[in-house]
Design a protein around this motif. Structure first.
Motif, mmCIF file in Angstrom:
data_model
loop_
_atom_site.group_PDB
_atom_site.id
_atom_site.type_symbol
_atom_site.label_atom_id
_atom_site.label_comp_id
_atom_site.label_asym_id
_atom_site.label_seq_id
_atom_site.Cartn_x
_atom_site.Cartn_y
_atom_site.Cartn_z
ATOM 1 N N TYR A 217 34.273 37.416 43.550
ATOM 2 C CA TYR A 217 35.372 38.357 43.332
ATOM 3 C C TYR A 217 36.567 37.652 42.691
ATOM 4 O O TYR A 217 36.993 36.568 43.108
ATOM 5 C CB TYR A 217 35.822 39.003 44.644
ATOM 6 C CG TYR A 217 36.957 39.975 44.415
ATOM 7 C CD1 TYR A 217 36.705 41.279 44.003
ATOM 8 C CD2 TYR A 217 38.285 39.562 44.536
ATOM 9 C CE1 TYR A 217 37.753 42.154 43.738
ATOM 10 C CE2 TYR A 217 39.328 40.431 44.269
ATOM 11 C CZ TYR A 217 39.062 41.724 43.875
ATOM 12 O OH TYR A 217 40.090 42.574 43.586
ATOM 13 N N GLY A 218 37.118 38.293 41.651
ATOM 14 C CA GLY A 218 38.338 37.807 41.030
ATOM 15 C C GLY A 218 38.175 36.610 40.124
ATOM 16 O O GLY A 218 39.160 35.960 39.766
ATOM 17 N N THR A 219 36.948 36.315 39.702
ATOM 18 C CA THR A 219 36.722 35.143 38.849
ATOM 19 C C THR A 219 36.476 35.511 37.391
ATOM 20 O O THR A 219 36.314 34.617 36.553
ATOM 21 C CB THR A 219 35.529 34.327 39.369
ATOM 22 O OG1 THR A 219 34.355 35.158 39.399
ATOM 23 C CG2 THR A 219 35.810 33.801 40.780
ATOM 24 N N SER A 220 36.436 36.798 37.074
ATOM 25 C CA SER A 220 36.193 37.250 35.704
ATOM 26 C C SER A 220 36.588 38.716 35.606
ATOM 27 O O SER A 220 36.748 39.389 36.634
ATOM 28 C CB SER A 220 34.711 37.084 35.342
ATOM 29 O OG SER A 220 33.918 37.987 36.105
ATOM 30 N N PRO A 221 36.724 39.237 34.395
ATOM 31 C CA PRO A 221 37.029 40.672 34.268
ATOM 32 C C PRO A 221 35.983 41.551 34.937
ATOM 33 O O PRO A 221 36.310 42.618 35.474
ATOM 34 C CB PRO A 221 37.045 40.889 32.753
ATOM 35 C CG PRO A 221 37.409 39.564 32.187
ATOM 36 C CD PRO A 221 36.745 38.558 33.082
ATOM 37 N N GLU A 222 34.720 41.099 34.926
ATOM 38 C CA GLU A 222 33.631 41.892 35.504
ATOM 39 C C GLU A 222 33.695 41.924 37.024
ATOM 40 O O GLU A 222 33.076 42.791 37.653
ATOM 41 C CB GLU A 222 32.281 41.332 35.054
ATOM 42 C CG GLU A 222 32.001 41.458 33.574
ATOM 43 C CD GLU A 222 32.817 40.487 32.722
ATOM 44 O OE1 GLU A 222 33.107 40.831 31.554
ATOM 45 O OE2 GLU A 222 33.168 39.394 33.239
ATOM 46 N N THR A 223 34.409 40.987 37.631
ATOM 47 C CA THR A 223 34.497 40.939 39.097
ATOM 48 C C THR A 223 35.867 41.392 39.601
ATOM 49 O O THR A 223 36.267 41.051 40.709
ATOM 50 C CB THR A 223 34.187 39.523 39.608
ATOM 51 O OG1 THR A 223 35.132 38.598 39.031
ATOM 52 C CG2 THR A 223 32.772 39.111 39.236
ATOM 53 N N LEU A 224 36.569 42.170 38.758
ATOM 54 C CA LEU A 224 37.868 42.701 39.137
ATOM 55 C C LEU A 224 37.923 44.199 38.859
ATOM 56 O O LEU A 224 37.357 44.666 37.874
ATOM 57 C CB LEU A 224 38.976 42.015 38.331
ATOM 58 C CG LEU A 224 39.379 40.608 38.757
ATOM 59 C CD1 LEU A 224 40.187 39.926 37.658
ATOM 60 C CD2 LEU A 224 40.192 40.646 40.049
ATOM 61 N N LEU A 225 38.601 44.914 39.732
ATOM 62 C CA LEU A 225 38.897 46.321 39.498
ATOM 63 C C LEU A 225 40.404 46.490 39.345
ATOM 64 O O LEU A 225 41.173 45.676 39.843
ATOM 65 C CB LEU A 225 38.424 47.190 40.667
ATOM 66 C CG LEU A 225 36.930 47.490 40.787
ATOM 67 C CD1 LEU A 225 36.702 48.469 41.943
ATOM 68 C CD2 LEU A 225 36.368 48.051 39.498
ATOM 69 N N ALA A 226 40.796 47.545 38.668
ATOM 70 C CA ALA A 226 42.219 47.841 38.495
ATOM 71 C C ALA A 226 42.487 49.295 38.853
ATOM 72 O O ALA A 226 41.681 50.177 38.564
ATOM 73 C CB ALA A 226 42.641 47.572 37.056
ATOM 74 N N ASN A 227 43.627 49.518 39.489
ATOM 75 C CA ASN A 227 44.123 50.889 39.665
ATOM 76 C C ASN A 227 45.578 50.965 39.235
ATOM 77 O O ASN A 227 46.268 51.944 39.502
ATOM 78 C CB ASN A 227 43.975 51.359 41.118
ATOM 79 C CG ASN A 227 44.988 50.709 42.043
ATOM 80 O OD1 ASN A 227 45.304 49.532 41.890
ATOM 81 N ND2 ASN A 227 45.492 51.454 43.015
ATOM 82 N N GLY A 228 46.042 49.892 38.549
ATOM 83 C CA GLY A 228 47.426 49.803 38.129
ATOM 84 C C GLY A 228 47.604 50.019 36.641
ATOM 85 O O GLY A 228 46.681 50.472 35.946
ATOM 86 N N PRO A 229 48.768 49.678 36.097
ATOM 87 C CA PRO A 229 49.085 49.960 34.694
ATOM 88 C C PRO A 229 48.180 49.261 33.693
ATOM 89 O O PRO A 229 47.957 49.761 32.598
ATOM 90 C CB PRO A 229 50.529 49.463 34.553
ATOM 91 C CG PRO A 229 51.067 49.453 35.939
ATOM 92 C CD PRO A 229 49.916 49.123 36.818
ATOM 93 N N PHE A 230 47.644 48.075 34.068
ATOM 94 C CA PHE A 230 46.818 47.292 33.156
ATOM 95 C C PHE A 230 45.519 46.884 33.837
ATOM 96 O O PHE A 230 45.380 46.986 35.057
ATOM 97 C CB PHE A 230 47.580 46.044 32.691
ATOM 98 C CG PHE A 230 48.895 46.343 32.034
ATOM 99 C CD1 PHE A 230 48.963 46.631 30.684
ATOM 100 C CD2 PHE A 230 50.080 46.345 32.778
ATOM 101 C CE1 PHE A 230 50.179 46.920 30.070
ATOM 102 C CE2 PHE A 230 51.303 46.633 32.179
ATOM 103 C CZ PHE A 230 51.346 46.921 30.823
ATOM 104 N N LYS A 231 44.566 46.416 33.039
ATOM 105 C CA LYS A 231 43.336 45.857 33.592
ATOM 106 C C LYS A 231 43.005 44.569 32.847
ATOM 107 O O LYS A 231 43.399 44.381 31.692
ATOM 108 C CB LYS A 231 42.183 46.859 33.508
ATOM 109 C CG LYS A 231 41.799 47.308 32.113
ATOM 110 C CD LYS A 231 40.679 48.344 32.183
ATOM 111 C CE LYS A 231 40.282 48.826 30.788
ATOM 112 N NZ LYS A 231 39.205 49.858 30.851
ATOM 113 N N VAL A 232 42.289 43.678 33.510
ATOM 114 C CA VAL A 232 41.990 42.366 32.957
ATOM 115 C C VAL A 232 40.818 42.473 31.980
ATOM 116 O O VAL A 232 39.786 43.067 32.287
ATOM 117 C CB VAL A 232 41.644 41.365 34.074
ATOM 118 C CG1 VAL A 232 41.279 40.000 33.495
ATOM 119 C CG2 VAL A 232 42.821 41.223 35.044
#
Length: 558
Positions: A217-232
């Motif tokens: 989790y949190g080591t790449s864009p594929e292992t992150l989710l976003a619910n805010g203004p931007f996404k990785v």
């Protein structure tokens, strides 16, 4: 542009009165001599009309996990892609984010939140269960989050008992009544509870997604989710470039003008300014001689920061348990020279552990106005204390190693401290060991250090955000100091009779601060100021002295 400078400073000053987020952090960079790489698919920066904001950091992001992260750099990026119950406005005041409506019980012990209709970036709805999972994870002893204590600061029922392993995590006072209803129960009323909910440790986490990616989790864009203004869109641990794009699925996407943000880690100040002047950066932080060079530039902004830089002595190390040795070292270096001759960025000498302009008391005055000053530079007294300590220890010399993160400002300050100590205090040798900030923090957390030049930023606008660090057993009490009288004052001010008597509590916190300084638990060095270049045409960047340093949701780039 003069108007912009004044506005930015006003926002920063207002923010110190509010709560947002925090830990150990500063701002941007890449390695010396390297040119920040363009993100594939993005247009070049500068005059080409791209709408991606190029922002400098001078340290790497340590973690993208909101329940694990401890530093302001990580918090800034995490908060750009994840939104909690509340966020903050330009003045630092708490405003509803995921919250649609809230009901509070008359006794202040129960909050019932109705959540907005919002989705994660994979299309999954944001639910009350996402908060329950995240909050339980924060206090779970098996997770061992450094920020577990913040749940207790918020007063959430059973938080401290769960963190200490006395009660099961399921007993935490947070419940998903249904998919969109979150009920929070407190052990005691917390006047700033809603403001504290903007702090990154309280951000939601989708359990199904977290479980599916596991330790990655949190080591790449594929292992992150976003619910805010931007996404990785581009990230890996220790990366020198982190790319975000506007999150089209964000509930308030219409309010986001930027197409994205590109963070660039550049640690060398000369390389930073070359990148800025070449148009490869829109926001850059200055240091040292650069401040004088650019302070009259219309794009120069001076921002008051809340960070306290200090030296933490590990009292489990032979010699450093001696209060005279610590006091002698704390008095032996010229703080004015550090602030005015080395940093030159608006930083001020710190003769205190609780920064100025942090919080206003019931008397309407800043805490520092009526509190004392401590450990002011006095080289003659420094020698007296140090020699007394050597005599008590039965030795004639001491040698220590100080950990220093590999940023230019930190190295310059550390080298000055080293020179001052070795010149002022015969018999003392201090060696320096530089490393990335993440490694410094890991060494501190493991207790694997002798001296360390470190910093703390305020999580909320109350002296407790600093004073709570030095209680016995605190995860942030890296120096392993312990004092029963001090512990009793802090506990009473948090949960006892003092908590209900604001005037008495304020005076008790001053007493607690004096104990910390009388025992030289830390050696304060300076309170940070930030000298920043903001490119003409960039507007709406929110600078905050408490919590998240910078917010870009409402930023525009013309």
């Amino acid at each position: 542009m003069k108007k912009k400078r004044i506005l930015a400073m006003a926002m920063a000053l207002a923010a110190v009165m509010m709560i947002t987020a925090c830990g150990d952090a500063d701002t941007p960079a890449e390695t010396p001599g390297e040119t920040p790489a363009e993100t594939p698919g993005e247009e070049p920066s500068g005059e080409d009309g791209d709408n991606v904001l190029k922002v400098q950091f001078n340290v790497e992001v340590a973690s993208m996990d909101p329940q694990i992260a401890t530093d302001g750099t990580s918090f800034e990026v995490i908060a750009a892609v994840t939104e909690g119950l509340y966020s903050v406005d330009a003045d630092g005041s708490a405003i509803p984010a995921m919250v649609d409506t809230v009901e509070k019980s008359e006794d202040g012990l129960t909050y019932t939140f109705k959540l907005k209709d919002a989705n994660w970036s994979n299309g999954t709805p944001v639910t009350a269960d996402d908060f329950v999972f995240a909050w339980r994870r924060l206090v779970d002893p098996e997770v061992a989050s450094e920020y577990a204590f913040i749940m207790g600061v918020a007063g959430v029922k059973n938080a401290d008992a769960i963190s200490s392993g006395e009660v099961a995590v399921e007993e935490l006072g947070v419940t998903a009544e249904d998919e969109k209803t979150l009920v929070v129960e407190l052990d005691f009323p917390v006047p700033y509870f809603e403001s504290l909910m903007s702090f990154p440790s309280f951000l939601p986490m989708n359990e199904e997604f977290f479980t599916s990616v596991g330790d990655n989790y949190g080591t790449s864009p594929e292992t992150l989710l976003a619910n805010g203004p931007f996404k990785v869109t581009a990230y890996e641990p220790a990366a020198t470039t982190i790319s975000l794009e506007k999150n089209a699925d964000y509930w308030d996407a219409d309010a986001v003008a930027l197409d994205g943000i590109q963070y660039q880690v550049i640690k060398d100040s000369q390389q930073t300014m070359l990148s800025y002047q070449n148009g490869d950066l829109d926001i850059a932080t200055l240091s040292g001689e650069q401040v004088e060079q650019f302070m009259n530039d219309p794009e120069f902004v001076n921002v008051v920061a809340g960070y306290l830089w200090y030296v933490s002595p590990n009292q489990l190390v032979a010699g450093l348990e001696n209060v005279n040795i610590r006091t002698g070292m704390a008095l032996a270096f010229d703080k004015d020279a550090i602030a005015n001759n080395i940093l030159k960025d608006g930083s001020i000498p710190a003769n205190f552990p609780v920064p100025t302009m942090l919080a206003t008391g019931p008397d309407g005055k800043d805490f520092r106005e009526t509190a004392g000053t401590y450990l002011e530079t006095d080289k003659a007294k420094a020698v007296e204390y140090f020699e007394a300590g050597l005599a008590e220890l039965g030795v004639t010399e001491l040698t220590y190693t100080m950990l220093v993160e590999d940023t230019e400002a930190s190295i310059n300050v550390a080298q000055f401290l080293q020179s001052e100590w070795q010149t002022t205090l015969p018999g003392l040798t201090v060696e320096l060991q530089t490393m990335p900030k993440k490694n410094r923090v890991e060494r501190m957390q493991a207790g694997d250090y002798e001296l360390v030049l470190t910093r703390w930023g305020p999580d909320y606008a109350d002296p407790m955000t600093y004073l709570d660090m030095w209680t016995t057993g605190s995860s942030n009490n890296y120096g392993s100091w312990s004092n029963a009288e001090y512990d009793a004052i802090i506990e009473d001010a948090k949960k006892g009779d003092l908590a209900l008597d604001l005037e008495a509590r304020w005076e008790a916190l001053k007493d607690a601060e004096k104990i910390v300084m009388d025992e030289a638990v830390i050696m304060p060095v300076y309170q940070k100021g930030d000298a920043v270049m903001v490119r003409s045409g960039v507007e709406g960047v929110e600078f905050h002295s408490v919590g998240i340093n910078r917010v870009f949701k409402n930023a525009t780039k013309n």
